[in-house]
Scaffold this motif. Structure first.
Motif, PDB file in Angstrom:
ATOM      1  N   ALA A 265       1.468   6.275   7.365  1.00 51.86           N
ATOM      2  CA  ALA A 265       1.782   4.877   7.047  1.00 51.86           C
ATOM      3  C   ALA A 265       3.285   4.610   7.153  1.00 51.86           C
ATOM      4  O   ALA A 265       3.705   3.535   7.578  1.00 51.86           O
ATOM      5  CB  ALA A 265       1.281   4.534   5.654  1.00 51.86           C
ATOM      6  N   LEU A 266       4.110   5.605   6.789  1.00 49.56           N
ATOM      7  CA  LEU A 266       5.555   5.430   6.896  1.00 49.56           C
ATOM      8  C   LEU A 266       6.033   5.404   8.338  1.00 49.56           C
ATOM      9  O   LEU A 266       7.095   4.851   8.643  1.00 49.56           O
ATOM     10  CB  LEU A 266       6.266   6.554   6.132  1.00 49.56           C
ATOM     11  N   LEU A 267       5.269   6.006   9.251  1.00 48.03           N
ATOM     12  CA  LEU A 267       5.651   6.020  10.669  1.00 48.03           C
ATOM     13  C   LEU A 267       5.345   4.692  11.356  1.00 48.03           C
ATOM     14  O   LEU A 267       5.865   4.442  12.449  1.00 48.03           O
ATOM     15  CB  LEU A 267       4.936   7.160  11.393  1.00 48.03           C
ATOM     16  N   LYS A 268       4.506   3.861  10.770  1.00 45.62           N
ATOM     17  CA  LYS A 268       4.144   2.593  11.419  1.00 45.62           C
ATOM     18  C   LYS A 268       5.247   1.570  11.238  1.00 45.62           C
ATOM     19  O   LYS A 268       5.995   1.593  10.294  1.00 45.62           O
ATOM     20  CB  LYS A 268       2.833   2.056  10.815  1.00 45.62           C
TER      21      LYS A 268
ATOM     22  N   PHE B  42       0.827  -1.203   0.000  1.00 46.68           N
ATOM     23  CA  PHE B  42       0.000   0.000   0.000  1.00 46.68           C
ATOM     24  C   PHE B  42       0.866   1.260   0.000  1.00 46.68           C
ATOM     25  O   PHE B  42       0.544   2.257  -0.659  1.00 46.68           O
ATOM     26  CB  PHE B  42      -0.924  -0.003   1.215  1.00 46.68           C
ATOM     27  N   ILE B  43       1.969   1.242   0.744  1.00 48.27           N
ATOM     28  CA  ILE B  43       2.859   2.399   0.764  1.00 48.27           C
ATOM     29  C   ILE B  43       3.458   2.638  -0.623  1.00 48.27           C
ATOM     30  O   ILE B  43       3.543   3.778  -1.099  1.00 48.27           O
ATOM     31  CB  ILE B  43       3.958   2.197   1.824  1.00 48.27           C
ATOM     32  N   PHE B  44       3.856   1.570  -1.287  1.00 50.56           N
ATOM     33  CA  PHE B  44       4.402   1.712  -2.636  1.00 50.56           C
ATOM     34  C   PHE B  44       3.341   2.261  -3.593  1.00 50.56           C
ATOM     35  O   PHE B  44       3.638   3.103  -4.454  1.00 50.56           O
ATOM     36  CB  PHE B  44       4.902   0.355  -3.135  1.00 50.56           C
ATOM     37  N   TYR B  45       2.094   1.802  -3.431  1.00 52.14           N
ATOM     38  CA  TYR B  45       1.007   2.312  -4.278  1.00 52.14           C
ATOM     39  C   TYR B  45       0.784   3.806  -4.023  1.00 52.14           C
ATOM     40  O   TYR B  45       0.650   4.589  -4.974  1.00 52.14           O
ATOM     41  CB  TYR B  45      -0.275   1.525  -4.012  1.00 52.14           C
TER      42      TYR B  45
ATOM     43  N   CYS C 240       0.814  10.807  -3.063  1.00 51.49           N
ATOM     44  CA  CYS C 240       2.269  10.798  -2.875  1.00 51.49           C
ATOM     45  C   CYS C 240       2.727  11.868  -1.880  1.00 51.49           C
ATOM     46  O   CYS C 240       3.813  11.748  -1.303  1.00 51.49           O
ATOM     47  CB  CYS C 240       2.972  10.971  -4.219  1.00 51.49           C
ATOM     48  N   ARG C 241       1.920  12.907  -1.649  1.00 52.00           N
ATOM     49  CA  ARG C 241       2.267  13.951  -0.688  1.00 52.00           C
ATOM     50  C   ARG C 241       1.196  14.095   0.400  1.00 52.00           C
ATOM     51  O   ARG C 241       1.063  15.156   0.997  1.00 52.00           O
ATOM     52  CB  ARG C 241       2.448  15.297  -1.408  1.00 52.00           C
ATOM     53  N   SER C 242       0.451  13.042   0.626  1.00 53.54           N
ATOM     54  CA  SER C 242      -0.658  13.129   1.566  1.00 53.54           C
ATOM     55  C   SER C 242      -0.205  12.817   2.985  1.00 53.54           C
ATOM     56  O   SER C 242       0.854  12.212   3.224  1.00 53.54           O
ATOM     57  CB  SER C 242      -1.769  12.143   1.156  1.00 53.54           C
ATOM     58  N   LEU C 243      -1.030  13.218   3.939  1.00 51.54           N
ATOM     59  CA  LEU C 243      -0.771  12.930   5.344  1.00 51.54           C
ATOM     60  C   LEU C 243      -0.938  11.443   5.642  1.00 51.54           C
ATOM     61  O   LEU C 243      -0.274  10.901   6.541  1.00 51.54           O
ATOM     62  CB  LEU C 243      -1.719  13.756   6.220  1.00 51.54           C
ATOM     63  N   LEU C 244      -1.789  10.768   4.865  1.00 50.69           N
ATOM     64  CA  LEU C 244      -1.990   9.335   5.058  1.00 50.69           C
ATOM     65  C   LEU C 244      -0.717   8.554   4.774  1.00 50.69           C
ATOM     66  O   LEU C 244      -0.378   7.614   5.503  1.00 50.69           O
ATOM     67  CB  LEU C 244      -3.135   8.852   4.152  1.00 50.69           C
ATOM     68  N   LEU C 245       0.010   8.937   3.739  1.00 53.06           N
ATOM     69  CA  LEU C 245       1.276   8.281   3.435  1.00 53.06           C
ATOM     70  C   LEU C 245       2.301   8.519   4.539  1.00 53.06           C
ATOM     71  O   LEU C 245       3.048   7.605   4.926  1.00 53.06           O
ATOM     72  CB  LEU C 245       1.812   8.789   2.086  1.00 53.06           C
ATOM     73  N   TYR C 246       2.330   9.725   5.072  1.00 54.22           N
ATOM     74  CA  TYR C 246       3.275  10.034   6.161  1.00 54.22           C
ATOM     75  C   TYR C 246       2.965   9.181   7.385  1.00 54.22           C
ATOM     76  O   TYR C 246       3.886   8.652   8.033  1.00 54.22           O
ATOM     77  CB  TYR C 246       3.176  11.518   6.494  1.00 54.22           C
TER      78      TYR C 246
END
Length: 258
Positions: A255-258, A236-239, A247-253
């Protein structure tokens, strides 16, 4: 005209196209111009909670009335968006799970797994060597008969005593395990289910029984197991990193912290 008759395959076969068209129209006249729908158009999301959520968002923008068609449209849009996301993530997962080890067009350049195993084996041997040295030092300290009361010597003797007790407990545990395994006996291999037996919840149900079923010998065909694609967070992170919307959303940030 003679050439047209020769090239007209329907006329040569004795088929009159005008009569056939009139017969088709007369037979299916009730279906011409009608629309057939196989199933009811049902929304993907629950209508009442979705309508309430839309109204809460619309009131902030000064909109007080939202028709039911908008709720249905947003529900279908959500379903379409979710289907597109799942399809893309599934493709990413399948690419990740592909193995080129047996492909004749690829040859292995490096084997990181074997290298890691080699380093782990080196670390294990180094740890074993240090443990042996510490054990010999403790045994020497335990056998020493010095009359001087040295606190360091007393500590080493106590540690050597604890080590000997631990080794004795491990030997007793190993002997008890071997005795228990010898009492149980050799393990019996589990028998495979017969081709004519369907197992459901641990119970066998006979599907073919010779003359009683009247189907002869049971079929030996084995049903292929359905392949399951397991998607993880990394897919999902790669997607999200590839999509312009995320690619610049808060949701991605997050997800990267988990």
């Amino acid at each position: 005209r003679d050439d047209d008759d020769i090239n007209d395959v329907a006329s040569m076969a004795g088929v009159n196209l005008n009569e056939e068209s009139a017969r088709i129209m007369a037979t299916n006249s009730d279906l011409v111009g009608t629309q057939i729908q196989s199933c009811k158009d049902e929304p993907f999301l629950a209508a009442i909670p979705l309508h309430k959520r839309i109204l809460e968002t619309a009131k902030k923008l000064g909109i007080t009335d939202v028709p039911a068609e908008v709720v249905t449209f947003i529900s279908h849009a959500t379903q379409s968006r979710l289907r597109a996301v799942i399809e893309k993530v599934t493709v990413i997962t399948q690419h990740r799970m592909e193995s080129y080890k047996d492909d004749e067009w690829y040859e292995q350049a490096t084997d990181v797994r074997s290298q890691l195993k080699f380093f782990e084996q080196l670390e294990r041997l180094e740890k074993q060597r240090k443990d042996e040295q510490e054990r010999e030092m403790l045994l020497k300290a335990a056998k020493s008969r010095s009359r001087q009361e040295d606190p360091e010597q007393a500590r080493l003797k106590q540690k050597a005593k604890e080590m000997q007790q631990q080794e004795l407990a491990q030997m007793r545990q190993r002997d008890a395990n071997l005795t228990a395994l010898a009492a149980i006996g050799p393990r019996k291999k589990r028998k495979l289910d017969s081709p004519g037996l369907l197992t459901i919840g641990g119970e066998g149900l006979s599907m073919a029984g010779g003359s009683q079923a009247g189907l002869g010998a049971p079929s030996s065909r084995q049903y292929a197991r359905q392949k399951i694609t397991r998607v993880n967070l990394r897919d999902f992170i790669f997607y999200m990193e590839q999509e312009p919307e995320t690619c610049r959303s808060l949701l991605l940030y997050r997800a990267l912290l988990k």
